[in-house]
Scaffold this motif. Structure first.
Motif, PDB file in Angstrom:
ATOM      1  N   SER A 232       0.818  -1.096   0.072  1.00  0.00           N
ATOM      2  CA  SER A 232      -0.066  -0.091   0.014  1.00  0.00           C
ATOM      3  C   SER A 232       0.932   1.090  -0.128  1.00  0.00           C
ATOM      4  N   ALA A 233       1.843   1.379  -1.007  1.00  0.00           N
ATOM      5  CA  ALA A 233       2.492   2.356  -0.908  1.00  0.00           C
ATOM      6  C   ALA A 233       2.671   2.886  -2.385  1.00  0.00           C
ATOM      7  N   GLU A 234       3.149   4.017  -2.597  1.00  0.00           N
ATOM      8  CA  GLU A 234       3.401   4.769  -3.805  1.00  0.00           C
ATOM      9  C   GLU A 234       5.008   5.408  -3.792  1.00  0.00           C
ATOM     10  N   ILE A 235       5.979   4.510  -4.229  1.00  0.00           N
ATOM     11  CA  ILE A 235       7.363   5.184  -4.020  1.00  0.00           C
ATOM     12  C   ILE A 235       7.916   5.439  -5.390  1.00  0.00           C
ATOM     13  N   GLU A 236       8.413   6.519  -5.602  1.00  0.00           N
ATOM     14  CA  GLU A 236       9.003   6.983  -7.047  1.00  0.00           C
ATOM     15  C   GLU A 236      10.284   7.230  -6.762  1.00  0.00           C
ATOM     16  N   VAL A 237      11.005   6.668  -7.803  1.00  0.00           N
ATOM     17  CA  VAL A 237      12.524   6.828  -7.854  1.00  0.00           C
ATOM     18  C   VAL A 237      12.900   8.025  -8.954  1.00  0.00           C
ATOM     19  N   VAL A 238      13.750   8.938  -8.609  1.00  0.00           N
ATOM     20  CA  VAL A 238      13.860  10.024  -9.477  1.00  0.00           C
ATOM     21  C   VAL A 238      15.480  10.487  -9.345  1.00  0.00           C
ATOM     22  N   PRO A 239      15.982  11.230 -10.507  1.00  0.00           N
ATOM     23  CA  PRO A 239      17.302  11.554 -10.440  1.00  0.00           C
ATOM     24  C   PRO A 239      17.514  12.302  -9.209  1.00  0.00           C
ATOM     25  N   ALA A 240      18.726  12.173  -8.565  1.00  0.00           N
ATOM     26  CA  ALA A 240      18.924  12.887  -7.574  1.00  0.00           C
ATOM     27  C   ALA A 240      19.726  14.086  -7.771  1.00  0.00           C
ATOM     28  N   GLY A 241      19.570  15.293  -7.147  1.00  0.00           N
ATOM     29  CA  GLY A 241      20.133  16.568  -7.323  1.00  0.00           C
ATOM     30  C   GLY A 241      19.373  17.715  -7.590  1.00  0.00           C
ATOM     31  N   LYS A 242      19.899  18.924  -7.676  1.00  0.00           N
ATOM     32  CA  LYS A 242      19.249  20.112  -7.901  1.00  0.00           C
ATOM     33  C   LYS A 242      19.156  20.443  -9.352  1.00  0.00           C
ATOM     34  N   ALA A 243      18.417  21.439  -9.606  1.00  0.00           N
ATOM     35  CA  ALA A 243      18.107  22.199 -10.993  1.00  0.00           C
ATOM     36  C   ALA A 243      19.756  22.796 -11.023  1.00  0.00           C
ATOM     37  N   ARG A 244      20.211  22.668 -12.155  1.00  0.00           N
ATOM     38  CA  ARG A 244      21.606  23.535 -12.500  1.00  0.00           C
ATOM     39  C   ARG A 244      21.273  24.553 -13.652  1.00  0.00           C
ATOM     40  N   HIS A 245      22.058  25.400 -13.384  1.00  0.00           N
ATOM     41  CA  HIS A 245      22.334  26.581 -14.640  1.00  0.00           C
ATOM     42  C   HIS A 245      23.314  25.861 -15.651  1.00  0.00           C
ATOM     43  N   LEU A 246      22.945  25.955 -17.054  1.00  0.00           N
ATOM     44  CA  LEU A 246      23.840  25.120 -18.079  1.00  0.00           C
ATOM     45  C   LEU A 246      24.429  26.046 -18.998  1.00  0.00           C
ATOM     46  N   GLY A 247      25.662  26.001 -19.117  1.00  0.00           N
ATOM     47  CA  GLY A 247      26.675  26.836 -19.903  1.00  0.00           C
ATOM     48  C   GLY A 247      27.068  28.022 -19.320  1.00  0.00           C
ATOM     49  N   PHE A 248      28.204  28.296 -20.131  1.00  0.00           N
ATOM     50  CA  PHE A 248      29.173  29.379 -19.512  1.00  0.00           C
ATOM     51  C   PHE A 248      28.451  30.662 -19.246  1.00  0.00           C
ATOM     52  N   ASP A 249      27.494  30.954 -20.197  1.00  0.00           N
ATOM     53  CA  ASP A 249      26.389  31.956 -20.145  1.00  0.00           C
ATOM     54  C   ASP A 249      25.468  31.857 -19.110  1.00  0.00           C
ATOM     55  N   SER A 250      25.091  30.646 -18.488  1.00  0.00           N
ATOM     56  CA  SER A 250      23.786  30.342 -17.737  1.00  0.00           C
ATOM     57  C   SER A 250      22.733  30.378 -18.465  1.00  0.00           C
ATOM     58  N   SER A 251      22.553  30.352 -19.705  1.00  0.00           N
ATOM     59  CA  SER A 251      21.577  30.740 -20.488  1.00  0.00           C
ATOM     60  C   SER A 251      20.480  29.470 -20.776  1.00  0.00           C
ATOM     61  N   MET A 252      20.637  28.478 -20.102  1.00  0.00           N
ATOM     62  CA  MET A 252      19.717  27.159 -19.896  1.00  0.00           C
ATOM     63  C   MET A 252      19.766  26.666 -18.726  1.00  0.00           C
ATOM     64  N   ILE A 253      18.820  25.923 -18.359  1.00  0.00           N
ATOM     65  CA  ILE A 253      18.600  24.902 -16.958  1.00  0.00           C
ATOM     66  C   ILE A 253      18.737  23.343 -17.407  1.00  0.00           C
ATOM     67  N   LEU A 254      19.303  22.753 -16.632  1.00  0.00           N
ATOM     68  CA  LEU A 254      19.424  21.261 -16.540  1.00  0.00           C
ATOM     69  C   LEU A 254      18.862  20.712 -15.550  1.00  0.00           C
ATOM     70  N   SER A 255      17.964  19.865 -15.685  1.00  0.00           N
ATOM     71  CA  SER A 255      17.052  19.494 -14.606  1.00  0.00           C
ATOM     72  C   SER A 255      16.295  18.282 -14.980  1.00  0.00           C
ATOM     73  N   TYR A 256      15.619  17.347 -13.972  1.00  0.00           N
ATOM     74  CA  TYR A 256      14.918  16.575 -14.003  1.00  0.00           C
ATOM     75  C   TYR A 256      13.544  17.163 -13.858  1.00  0.00           C
ATOM     76  N   GLY A 257      12.459  16.827 -14.775  1.00  0.00           N
ATOM     77  CA  GLY A 257      10.879  17.081 -14.856  1.00  0.00           C
ATOM     78  C   GLY A 257      10.762  18.397 -15.551  1.00  0.00           C
ATOM     79  N   HIS A 258      11.587  18.713 -16.383  1.00  0.00           N
ATOM     80  CA  HIS A 258      10.793  20.084 -17.228  1.00  0.00           C
ATOM     81  C   HIS A 258       9.411  19.670 -17.745  1.00  0.00           C
ATOM     82  N   ASP A 259       9.411  18.478 -18.505  1.00  0.00           N
ATOM     83  CA  ASP A 259       8.267  18.045 -18.936  1.00  0.00           C
ATOM     84  C   ASP A 259       7.364  17.453 -17.771  1.00  0.00           C
TER      85      ASP A 259
END
Length: 459
Positions: A232-259
């Motif tokens: 009687s459990a709902e346990i989900e396994v997802v990527p660990a870690g926080k959302a991160r800025h992507l690129g030298f210019d920080s113009s993008m975001i790398l993360s789980y769950g954008h969709d």
């Protein structure tokens, strides 16, 4: 008059409007939302918190509604619907932005725990359209809700806080991977191979399953859990870690769950900043989109219809005709992501009809697969209306399809609301590496999406 259709650079317009600081502040808010909303339950909890902070009240506590009222309703902790009541009766139609807050992941099977060669594992069942090979050897976190044998509820959250352990699915070393290398990507890692490594210390007081029993003792000590409680459990396994800025210019975001939390957050922020609209505006954050929108928390459930019916009843005398008119008169943006054009894999895209990263929010007249299978295909009049709203607000936008006609395809919740006779158009942002454990979006695009949603609500 410009006779030629040309894409506009989101960053160019953002610079011209002196909006760089606003873009970065918005992105910071969104990244915080991602970190707090690793599952659909966590997203709903955070959206509720943000809504209450802005004066929204639960539908359960409302006896009558008047224009300007801010209301929310929650369905089984996995859906949330927000409303700002308009000056016109709801029967005249709503402006709706519909998104979803579930994302591809691994779920624990009902009876997950086993031991193999002095190591303890959880069996998993993948959720949504994943590429299984992407989920091995990366750090994974675990979130869930367990109903214990006495009926009490326990929440699990392990893997994202400092000092937490993480979990992992192992893979073959290249030295022994010759036969695996001969398999297709789809077959290299089978679904039943996605077993989560969770421990290796034995309980020497036990005669067998020593590591499994040690894990059970640890879980019982921390959560009062016995093995049967997993049923009687709902346990989900997802990527660990926080959302991160992507690129030298920080113009993008790398993360789980954008969709599709990227669209959900934009829609929520837009409605939280909407006051006294002409027509009732609403945001719906649904569950189960990644598996077909079925079940009592999916878009096919009657939750949203029932909620709108309750609001009509609080505004005037309810009738079946009024709820039908309300949906038939409604205008909807189906807020979901689309495939961002990736020059590394250009052969699967039709460049002139693709969503390009950094060129704003993307409208898709239709989704579906091959011969438009499964799409609602928005009518030209409604596409023109949204186009004009965006242009008047100087929103940077573009149009795109999900790859070449015969390469594949995909769908959203658009057709479900269109089946109620509402006018519906898909509208979201392009994503690179969609459905991977870590996806990529442009900060320029998500800011323009938020501005577009807000313009839609306020026109």
């Amino acid at each position: 008059m410009n006779l030629k259709y040309e894409l506009r650079s989101g960053w160019k317009v953002i610079n011209e409007m002196n909006n760089i600081e606003a873009v970065m502040n918005y992105s910071k808010e969104y990244m915080d939302f991602l970190d707090k909303g690793k599952t659909e339950r966590k997203c709903v909890k955070e959206i509720e918190r943000l809504a209450i902070k802005k004066g929204f009240k639960s539908l359960c506590n409302i006896e009558k509604i008047v224009p300007g009222d801010k209301i929310y309703a929650i369905n089984r902790d996995k859906n949330i619907a927000l409303f700002v009541i308009g000056k016109q009766d709801i029967e005249k139609g709503l402006k709706i932005i519909g998104s979803h807050v579930d994302s591809p992941r691994l779920d624990l099977k009902p009876n997950p725990l086993y031991e193999g060669d002095n190591m303890a594992y959880f069996k998993t069942h993948y959720y949504g359209g994943i590429r299984k090979y992407q989920w091995v050897t990366i750090p994974l976190a675990m979130y869930g809700t367990i109903i214990l044998r006495d009926g009490s509820k326990v929440e699990i959250s392990v893997g994202d806080e400092e000092g937490d352990p993480v979990f992992c699915v192992t893979d073959l070393l290249p030295h022994l991977g010759a036969k695996q290398n001969e398999k297709t990507l789809a077959k290299a890692i089978e679904g039943e191979d996605l077993n989560l490594l969770i421990g290796s210390i034995p309980d020497e007081d036990e005669e067998k399953d020593k590591v499994k029993m040690n894990i059970l003792r640890l879980l019982n000590s921390k959560y009062n859990l016995v093995e049967e409680d997993f049923l009687s459990a709902e346990i989900e396994v997802v990527p660990a870690g926080k959302a991160r800025h992507l690129g030298f210019d920080s113009s993008m975001i790398l993360s789980y769950g954008h969709d599709d939390r990227v669209c959900s957050f934009a829609a929520v922020k837009a409605i939280l900043e909407t006051e006294n609209p002409e027509y009732t505006v609403s945001v719906l954050c649904a569950d189960k989109e990644e598996t077909g929108s079925n079940g009592n928390t999916g878009m096919h459930s009657r939750f949203y219809e029932n909620t709108v019916a309750e609001l009509i009843n609080l505004q005037t005398t309810y009738s079946d005709l009024k709820i039908r008119r309300a949906f038939s008169n409604s205008k909807v943006l189906s807020a979901d992501v689309t495939a961002g054009y990736d020059p590394n894999y250009s052969t699967v895209y039709e460049k002139n009809n693709s969503c390009h990263i950094g060129y704003g929010v993307c409208i898709s007249k239709y989704t579906g697969a091959k011969g438009k299978s499964g799409t609602s295909d928005a009518n030209a009049e409604f596409v023109g209306e949204i186009r004009n709203i965006f242009n008047e607000a100087n929103v940077v936008w573009q149009s795109g399809e999900l790859g070449k006609v015969d390469e594949g395809g995909g769908g959203t919740i658009a057709y479900i609301l269109a089946n109620y006779d509402a006018q519906v158009l898909d509208c979201g942002v392009g994503v690179l590496s969609m459905h991977a454990p870590y996806e990529i979006i442009s900060k320029a695009d998500i800011f323009e999406m938020y501005r577009g949603y807000k313009a839609f609500f306020n026109k």
